[in-house]
Each structure stands twice: as structure tokens, then as C-alpha cells.
Design a protein around this motif. Structure first.
Motif, mmCIF file in Angstrom:
data_model
loop_
_atom_site.group_PDB
_atom_site.id
_atom_site.type_symbol
_atom_site.label_atom_id
_atom_site.label_comp_id
_atom_site.label_asym_id
_atom_site.label_seq_id
_atom_site.Cartn_x
_atom_site.Cartn_y
_atom_site.Cartn_z
ATOM 1 N N GLU A 102 0.810 -1.231 0.000
ATOM 2 C CA GLU A 102 0.000 0.000 0.000
ATOM 3 C C GLU A 102 0.840 1.276 0.000
ATOM 4 O O GLU A 102 0.305 2.355 -0.271
ATOM 5 C CB GLU A 102 -0.944 0.000 1.202
ATOM 6 N N PHE A 103 2.147 1.161 0.304
ATOM 7 C CA PHE A 103 3.007 2.344 0.351
ATOM 8 C C PHE A 103 3.927 2.447 -0.874
ATOM 9 O O PHE A 103 4.791 3.320 -0.941
ATOM 10 C CB PHE A 103 3.842 2.344 1.638
ATOM 11 N N ARG A 104 3.761 1.539 -1.828
ATOM 12 C CA ARG A 104 4.643 1.560 -3.012
ATOM 13 C C ARG A 104 4.299 2.722 -3.943
ATOM 14 O O ARG A 104 3.161 3.215 -3.941
ATOM 15 C CB ARG A 104 4.547 0.227 -3.764
ATOM 16 N N GLY A 105 5.280 3.082 -4.746
ATOM 17 C CA GLY A 105 5.059 4.129 -5.741
ATOM 18 C C GLY A 105 4.980 5.519 -5.149
ATOM 19 O O GLY A 105 4.541 6.464 -5.802
ATOM 20 N N GLN A 106 5.405 5.661 -3.898
ATOM 21 C CA GLN A 106 5.345 6.970 -3.238
ATOM 22 C C GLN A 106 6.728 7.517 -2.911
ATOM 23 O O GLN A 106 6.856 8.470 -2.145
ATOM 24 C CB GLN A 106 4.523 6.858 -1.939
ATOM 25 N N MET A 109 11.681 4.206 -1.767
ATOM 26 C CA MET A 109 12.838 3.342 -1.979
ATOM 27 C C MET A 109 14.164 4.098 -1.902
ATOM 28 O O MET A 109 15.093 3.659 -1.217
ATOM 29 C CB MET A 109 12.730 2.610 -3.320
ATOM 30 N N THR A 110 14.277 5.204 -2.606
ATOM 31 C CA THR A 110 15.558 5.930 -2.637
ATOM 32 C C THR A 110 15.997 6.377 -1.236
ATOM 33 O O THR A 110 17.120 6.063 -0.816
ATOM 34 C CB THR A 110 15.482 7.134 -3.602
ATOM 35 N N PRO A 111 15.146 7.077 -0.476
ATOM 36 C CA PRO A 111 15.620 7.500 0.854
ATOM 37 C C PRO A 111 15.889 6.332 1.799
ATOM 38 O O PRO A 111 16.839 6.383 2.594
ATOM 39 C CB PRO A 111 14.483 8.382 1.387
HETATM 40 C C1 LIG Z 1 11.132 -2.374 -5.217
HETATM 41 C C2 LIG Z 1 10.386 -1.641 -4.112
HETATM 42 C C3 LIG Z 1 11.231 -1.723 -2.826
HETATM 43 C C4 LIG Z 1 10.212 -0.187 -4.539
HETATM 44 O O1 LIG Z 1 9.658 0.534 -3.478
HETATM 45 P P1 LIG Z 1 8.759 1.832 -3.723
HETATM 46 O O2 LIG Z 1 8.693 2.594 -2.452
HETATM 47 O O3 LIG Z 1 7.475 1.430 -4.352
HETATM 48 O O4 LIG Z 1 9.631 2.589 -4.778
HETATM 49 P P2 LIG Z 1 9.507 4.113 -5.207
HETATM 50 O O5 LIG Z 1 8.119 4.629 -5.019
HETATM 51 O O6 LIG Z 1 10.594 4.826 -4.493
HETATM 52 O O7 LIG Z 1 9.784 3.989 -6.738
HETATM 53 C C5 LIG Z 1 10.994 3.467 -7.243
HETATM 54 C C6 LIG Z 1 11.249 4.008 -8.623
HETATM 55 O O8 LIG Z 1 10.284 3.488 -9.507
HETATM 56 C C7 LIG Z 1 9.628 4.540 -10.202
HETATM 57 N N1 LIG Z 1 8.204 4.284 -10.136
HETATM 58 C C8 LIG Z 1 7.472 4.081 -9.036
HETATM 59 N N2 LIG Z 1 6.198 3.836 -9.356
HETATM 60 C C9 LIG Z 1 6.141 3.894 -10.711
HETATM 61 C C10 LIG Z 1 5.108 3.711 -11.643
HETATM 62 N N3 LIG Z 1 3.863 3.435 -11.280
HETATM 63 N N4 LIG Z 1 5.422 3.819 -12.951
HETATM 64 C C11 LIG Z 1 6.671 4.081 -13.348
HETATM 65 N N5 LIG Z 1 7.702 4.271 -12.499
HETATM 66 C C12 LIG Z 1 7.430 4.163 -11.206
HETATM 67 C C13 LIG Z 1 9.953 5.816 -9.523
HETATM 68 O O9 LIG Z 1 10.251 6.764 -10.490
HETATM 69 C C14 LIG Z 1 11.119 5.514 -8.634
HETATM 70 O O10 LIG Z 1 12.334 6.019 -9.102
HETATM 71 P P3 LIG Z 1 12.857 7.464 -8.596
HETATM 72 O O11 LIG Z 1 12.805 7.484 -7.102
HETATM 73 O O12 LIG Z 1 14.244 7.561 -9.111
HETATM 74 O O13 LIG Z 1 11.902 8.440 -9.215
HETATM 75 C C15 LIG Z 1 8.974 -2.248 -3.872
HETATM 76 O O14 LIG Z 1 8.276 -2.273 -5.082
HETATM 77 C C16 LIG Z 1 9.023 -3.645 -3.294
HETATM 78 O O15 LIG Z 1 9.037 -3.825 -2.073
HETATM 79 N N6 LIG Z 1 9.082 -4.664 -4.189
HETATM 80 C C17 LIG Z 1 9.187 -6.058 -3.762
HETATM 81 C C18 LIG Z 1 10.569 -6.396 -3.252
HETATM 82 C C19 LIG Z 1 11.690 -5.982 -4.197
HETATM 83 O O16 LIG Z 1 11.600 -6.093 -5.397
HETATM 84 N N7 LIG Z 1 12.816 -5.491 -3.581
HETATM 85 C C20 LIG Z 1 13.937 -4.895 -4.295
HETATM 86 C C21 LIG Z 1 14.735 -5.719 -5.174
HETATM 87 S S1 LIG Z 1 15.187 -7.307 -4.579
#
Ligand SMILES: CC(C)(COP(=O)(O)OP(=O)(O)OC[C@H]1O[C@@H](n2cnc3c(N)ncnc32)[C@H](O)[C@@H]1OP(=O)(O)O)[C@@H](O)C(=O)NCCC(=O)NCCS
Length: 173
Positions: A102-106, A109-111
Motif C-alpha cells: 500500500e506504500f509503493r510508488g510513493q 525506496m531511494t531514501p
Molecule cells: C522495489 C520496491 C522496494 C520499490 O519501493 P517503492 O517505495 O514502491 O519505490 P519508489 O516509489 O521509491 O519507486 C521506485 C522508482 O520506480 C519509479 N516508479 C514508481 N512507481 C512507478 C510507476 N507506477 N510507474 C513508473 N515508475 C514508477 C519511480 O520513479 C522511482 O524512481 P525514482 O525514485 O528515481 O523516481 C517495492 O516495489 C518492493 O518492495 N518490491 C518487492 C521487493 C523488491 O523487489 N525489492 C527490491 C529488489 S530485490
């Protein structure tokens, strides 16, 4: 900018790990692997984490790994978790990061990854590594942005189909 910190949980905080690991949407990334550990559900990727296992898991895991929740201090909510495991002989540490569905895409990840990298440096990690399927393009993009480099790849299997997995690493020295 997200107001987050890494929070090392107490045993009584493990309910959040349980909620994540038993949530189908959060764990979908983990589905379809031929692994044999107890409580793993092939179809969903979920892993059972019953309360009676909390204490033992904590005692066995916490001394060996750095494991922390990502805490959003504005929401006062846990939004995910991350970890690394240092091999003291080589100085290499494999890491993981999961944000609850529910917190993804916000933009967490980077911070969160930056904080994990800082912690790894403080703990003497020389090289931080991860294995990421190429299909997780968004995740890979963030890893590369923060300086991770390709260090190889292997072919795994997900739901019986070949899956290319990138081995990536960040030099912290
Ligand atoms: C991978 C994961 C950690 C990303 O977490 P998140 O908080 O959703 O990531 P963010 O919202 O910071 O987005 C990551 C990047 O994807 C891009 N992004 C996010 N949502 C997007 C969307 N709907 N469409 C296109 N790009 C998107 C963002 O631009 C971001 O990059 P940026 O920070 O340089 O702009 C999460 O999806 C997850 O837990 N996945 C399952 C486990 C996993 O894969 N772990 C990592 C690798 S093993």
C-alpha cells in the motif's frame, strides 16, 4: 521529501513483519520459487510467521543481520523493511528491501536505500550486494542511480520459467 528513519524493531514490533509476510500483494514478488523453507507458499509468495515464532526468530536473526523497519515519522507508520547480512571475512553484505504494497510508488525506496547504505558503511561493510530480477525495472533503476554496478547475472526460475537475475553491488570503500 519523505521523513523516514530506519527503526530496529523489538520483539513486540514483529507484528508488522507478520502483516507484510502474510500479505499477498506485498509478497507477490516472492511467488513461484522452488525453495524449501517452512511456511513458504509457492502460489502467493507469502511466508507464515506465527506469533509463537517471534521470540525465536528474533534471537536467531537479530545478532547476525542488520534488520530494520522503514518508519515514516510523519505518518508514524512502518512502511517496509530492509536488511543486510555482513560476511566479516570478505566484508561483503547481501541486502534486501521491501516496501509494503500500500506504500509503493510513493518514493520510499531511494531514501530508505540511502539510509541502509549509510548504516552499512558505519558497520564496516565494504561491498553491498543484491540479486534483482531484470523484470523489476523500477527497483533496478533506483539501485543504478545510487551507484550500484552490474557484477554478473544468473538464470533462475519463477513459476517454471527462466528468470534472469542481475547481481549488483555497491563499493563502499
Ligand atoms: C522495489 C520496491 C522496494 C520499490 O519501493 P517503492 O517505495 O514502491 O519505490 P519508489 O516509489 O521509491 O519507486 C521506485 C522508482 O520506480 C519509479 N516508479 C514508481 N512507481 C512507478 C510507476 N507506477 N510507474 C513508473 N515508475 C514508477 C519511480 O520513479 C522511482 O524512481 P525514482 O525514485 O528515481 O523516481 C517495492 O516495489 C518492493 O518492495 N518490491 C518487492 C521487493 C523488491 O523487489 N525489492 C527490491 C529488489 S530485490
Amino acid at each position: 521529501m519523505k521523513n523516514i528513519k530506519l527503526y530496529v524493531p523489538q520483539v513486540e514490533d514483529l507484528w508488522f513483519r507478520k502483516v507484510c509476510m502474510e500479505d499477498r500483494k506485498t509478497m507477490a514478488y516472492n511467488a513461484g520459487y522452488n525453495v524449501s523453507y517452512g511456511g513458504y507458499h509457492y502460489e502467493s509468495g507469502c511466508i507464515d510467521f506465527p506469533e509463537e515464532k517471534f521470540e525465536r526468530w528474533y534471537k536467531e536473526t537479530m545478532p547476525r543481520v542488520f534488520y530494520a523497519y522503514v518508519l515514516d515519522q510523519d505518518l508514524n507508520k512502518f512502511v517496509g523493511y530492509c536488511n543486510f547480512k555482513l560476511d566479516k571475512t570478505s566484508g561483503r553484505a547481501s541486502m534486501g528491501i521491501v516496501i509494503k504494497d500500500e506504500f509503493r510508488g510513493q518514493g520510499y525506496m531511494t531514501p530508505a536505500l540511502k539510509l541502509l547504505i549509510e548504516e552499512a558503511k558505519n558497520q564496516g561493510v565494504k561491498v553491498l550486494t543484491d540479486s534483482v530480477p531484470v523484470s523489476r525495472e523500477n527497483a533496478l533503476k533506483v539501485f543504478y542511480k545510487l551507484g550500484f554496478k552490474n557484477a554478473g547475472q544468473f538464470t533462475g526460475e519463477k513459476f517454471g520459467k527462466e528468470e534472469i537475475v542481475m547481481q549488483i553491488e555497491l563499493n563502499l570503500e
